[in-house]
Design a protein around this motif. Structure first.
Motif, PDB file in Angstrom:
ATOM      1  N   TRP A   1       0.854  -1.189   0.000  1.00  0.00           N
ATOM      2  CA  TRP A   1       0.000   0.000   0.000  1.00  0.00           C
ATOM      3  C   TRP A   1       0.886   1.234   0.000  1.00  0.00           C
ATOM      4  N   VAL A   2       0.411   2.293  -0.656  1.00  0.00           N
ATOM      5  CA  VAL A   2       1.075   3.593  -0.675  1.00  0.00           C
ATOM      6  C   VAL A   2       0.026   4.616  -0.262  1.00  0.00           C
ATOM      7  N   PHE A   3       0.393   5.532   0.644  1.00  0.00           N
ATOM      8  CA  PHE A   3      -0.550   6.573   1.063  1.00  0.00           C
ATOM      9  C   PHE A   3      -0.386   7.793   0.167  1.00  0.00           C
ATOM     10  N   GLY A   4      -1.468   8.178  -0.501  1.00  0.00           N
ATOM     11  CA  GLY A   4      -1.479   9.351  -1.363  1.00  0.00           C
ATOM     12  C   GLY A   4      -2.238  10.492  -0.714  1.00  0.00           C
ATOM     13  N   TYR A   5      -1.625  11.672  -0.684  1.00  0.00           N
ATOM     14  CA  TYR A   5      -2.256  12.848  -0.065  1.00  0.00           C
ATOM     15  C   TYR A   5      -2.078  14.102  -0.906  1.00  0.00           C
ATOM     16  N   GLY A   6      -1.215  14.039  -1.931  1.00  0.00           N
ATOM     17  CA  GLY A   6      -0.931  15.183  -2.802  1.00  0.00           C
ATOM     18  C   GLY A   6      -0.988  14.730  -4.245  1.00  0.00           C
ATOM     19  N   SER A   7       0.124  14.851  -4.957  1.00  0.00           N
ATOM     20  CA  SER A   7       0.123  14.505  -6.385  1.00  0.00           C
ATOM     21  C   SER A   7      -0.110  13.018  -6.648  1.00  0.00           C
ATOM     22  N   LEU A   8       0.148  12.173  -5.669  1.00  0.00           N
ATOM     23  CA  LEU A   8      -0.148  10.747  -5.867  1.00  0.00           C
ATOM     24  C   LEU A   8      -1.646  10.511  -6.057  1.00  0.00           C
ATOM     25  N   LEU A   9      -2.482  11.441  -5.614  1.00  0.00           N
ATOM     26  CA  LEU A   9      -3.929  11.320  -5.811  1.00  0.00           C
ATOM     27  C   LEU A   9      -4.289  11.353  -7.287  1.00  0.00           C
ATOM     28  N   TRP A  10      -3.624  12.189  -8.061  1.00  0.00           N
ATOM     29  CA  TRP A  10      -3.984  12.396  -9.459  1.00  0.00           C
ATOM     30  C   TRP A  10      -2.915  11.946 -10.435  1.00  0.00           C
TER      31      TRP A  10
ATOM     32  N   GLY B   1       6.069  21.914 -14.519  1.00  0.00           N
ATOM     33  CA  GLY B   1       5.079  22.931 -14.843  1.00  0.00           C
ATOM     34  C   GLY B   1       4.829  23.915 -13.726  1.00  0.00           C
ATOM     35  N   PRO B   2       3.808  24.763 -13.939  1.00  0.00           N
ATOM     36  CA  PRO B   2       3.475  25.789 -12.950  1.00  0.00           C
ATOM     37  C   PRO B   2       3.045  25.183 -11.609  1.00  0.00           C
ATOM     38  N   ASN B   3       3.464  25.833 -10.542  1.00  0.00           N
ATOM     39  CA  ASN B   3       3.131  25.400  -9.195  1.00  0.00           C
ATOM     40  C   ASN B   3       1.616  25.386  -8.982  1.00  0.00           C
ATOM     41  N   TYR B   4       0.909  26.358  -9.588  1.00  0.00           N
ATOM     42  CA  TYR B   4      -0.538  26.426  -9.375  1.00  0.00           C
ATOM     43  C   TYR B   4      -1.266  25.216  -9.955  1.00  0.00           C
ATOM     44  N   GLU B   5      -0.730  24.596 -11.020  1.00  0.00           N
ATOM     45  CA  GLU B   5      -1.363  23.382 -11.563  1.00  0.00           C
ATOM     46  C   GLU B   5      -1.373  22.268 -10.520  1.00  0.00           C
ATOM     47  N   TYR B   6      -0.280  22.146  -9.795  1.00  0.00           N
ATOM     48  CA  TYR B   6      -0.172  21.155  -8.720  1.00  0.00           C
ATOM     49  C   TYR B   6      -1.237  21.413  -7.653  1.00  0.00           C
ATOM     50  N   LEU B   7      -1.363  22.659  -7.235  1.00  0.00           N
ATOM     51  CA  LEU B   7      -2.383  23.030  -6.246  1.00  0.00           C
ATOM     52  C   LEU B   7      -3.779  22.711  -6.760  1.00  0.00           C
ATOM     53  N   PHE B   8      -4.106  23.191  -7.967  1.00  0.00           N
ATOM     54  CA  PHE B   8      -5.454  23.013  -8.498  1.00  0.00           C
ATOM     55  C   PHE B   8      -5.790  21.537  -8.680  1.00  0.00           C
ATOM     56  N   ASN B   9      -4.870  20.740  -9.227  1.00  0.00           N
ATOM     57  CA  ASN B   9      -5.123  19.313  -9.416  1.00  0.00           C
ATOM     58  C   ASN B   9      -5.372  18.615  -8.087  1.00  0.00           C
ATOM     59  N   THR B  10      -4.562  18.917  -7.105  1.00  0.00           N
ATOM     60  CA  THR B  10      -4.722  18.277  -5.798  1.00  0.00           C
ATOM     61  C   THR B  10      -6.049  18.679  -5.160  1.00  0.00           C
ATOM     62  N   ALA B  11      -6.359  19.964  -5.167  1.00  0.00           N
ATOM     63  CA  ALA B  11      -7.607  20.433  -4.560  1.00  0.00           C
ATOM     64  C   ALA B  11      -8.818  19.826  -5.258  1.00  0.00           C
ATOM     65  N   GLN B  12      -8.801  19.764  -6.595  1.00  0.00           N
ATOM     66  CA  GLN B  12      -9.917  19.178  -7.341  1.00  0.00           C
ATOM     67  C   GLN B  12     -10.091  17.696  -7.010  1.00  0.00           C
ATOM     68  N   HIS B  13      -9.007  16.967  -6.888  1.00  0.00           N
ATOM     69  CA  HIS B  13      -9.106  15.547  -6.582  1.00  0.00           C
ATOM     70  C   HIS B  13      -9.569  15.308  -5.146  1.00  0.00           C
ATOM     71  N   LEU B  14      -9.143  16.145  -4.221  1.00  0.00           N
ATOM     72  CA  LEU B  14      -9.634  16.020  -2.850  1.00  0.00           C
ATOM     73  C   LEU B  14     -11.138  16.285  -2.794  1.00  0.00           C
ATOM     74  N   THR B  15     -11.585  17.306  -3.513  1.00  0.00           N
ATOM     75  CA  THR B  15     -13.016  17.610  -3.565  1.00  0.00           C
ATOM     76  C   THR B  15     -13.794  16.439  -4.154  1.00  0.00           C
ATOM     77  N   ALA B  16     -13.277  15.860  -5.237  1.00  0.00           N
ATOM     78  CA  ALA B  16     -13.944  14.717  -5.876  1.00  0.00           C
ATOM     79  C   ALA B  16     -14.022  13.523  -4.935  1.00  0.00           C
ATOM     80  N   LEU B  17     -13.042  13.383  -4.055  1.00  0.00           N
ATOM     81  CA  LEU B  17     -13.046  12.290  -3.084  1.00  0.00           C
ATOM     82  C   LEU B  17     -13.919  12.603  -1.870  1.00  0.00           C
ATOM     83  N   GLY B  18     -14.421  13.834  -1.801  1.00  0.00           N
ATOM     84  CA  GLY B  18     -15.226  14.229  -0.649  1.00  0.00           C
ATOM     85  C   GLY B  18     -14.382  14.598   0.559  1.00  0.00           C
TER      86      GLY B  18
END
Length: 176
Positions: A4-13, A141-158
């Motif tokens: 198992w690997v714990f994903g909390y940031g970019s590993l989510l997406w 790439g841009p730092n903001y892409e990392y933020l937006f991707n992570t935030a969107q995936h967290l939202t999708a996961l609830g």
């Protein structure tokens, strides 16, 4: 052996390895935060960005995802993760207990911040984080892409993360 690997940031997406199963999970004693300066993937030595890391804090819980590596790929997965996550030695690789949603506690490969590393920057005010994330660009790439991707995936996961939600709104306003 199950890995198992714990994903909390970019590993989510962007896990980057073959995932057989994905289960919501929680890790106790750590908080997800932009506490690591990124000099490779989302910034440079001259203009570091920020990436998420797990910062040890008692009485906190980080919600994320348990990723089960496809059986037979464990060695390749670990080699890949070490090349990706340990690029600057700011992360420490740990086997930590995570609680799977509706199920057992399992041990997972987890990358946590080394608070003694030069790239550690815990406790930055959110506005300062937003200003850094809005401008920094690194090899991936841009730092903001990392933020937006992570935030969107967290939202999708609830998964609620008020700091990431605030940062997303603020960085969007800064970058237009």
């Amino acid at each position: 052996m199950t890995m198992w690997v714990f994903g909390y940031g970019s590993l989510l997406w962007n896990p980057g390895f073959d995932v057989a199963e994905e289960v919501p999970a929680t890790l106790s004693g750590y908080a997800r935060s932009f506490c690591m300066r990124s000099i490779h993937h989302r910034g440079t030595d001259e203009d570091p960005g920020l990436v998420l890391a797990l910062d040890e804090h008692q009485d906190t819980v980080c919600n994320g995802v348990a990723l089960r590596a496809t059986p037979g790929t464990e060695d390749a997965t670990l080699a890949y993760l070490r090349e990706r996550e340990l690029i600057s030695s700011a992360y420490l690789e740990r086997m930590l207990d995570i609680a799977l949603e509706g199920g057992p506690t399992v041990q997972a490969v987890t990358y946590v911040i080394d608070p003694d590393h030069v790239q550690y920057c815990g406790g930055l005010p959110l506005e300062e984080q937003a200003q850094i994330i809005a401008r920094a660009v690194g090899g991936r790439g841009p730092n903001y892409e990392y933020l937006f991707n992570t935030a969107q995936h967290l939202t999708a996961l609830g998964v609620a993360d008020p700091d990431l939600d605030w940062l997303s709104r603020r960085v969007a306003a800064i970058t237009g």
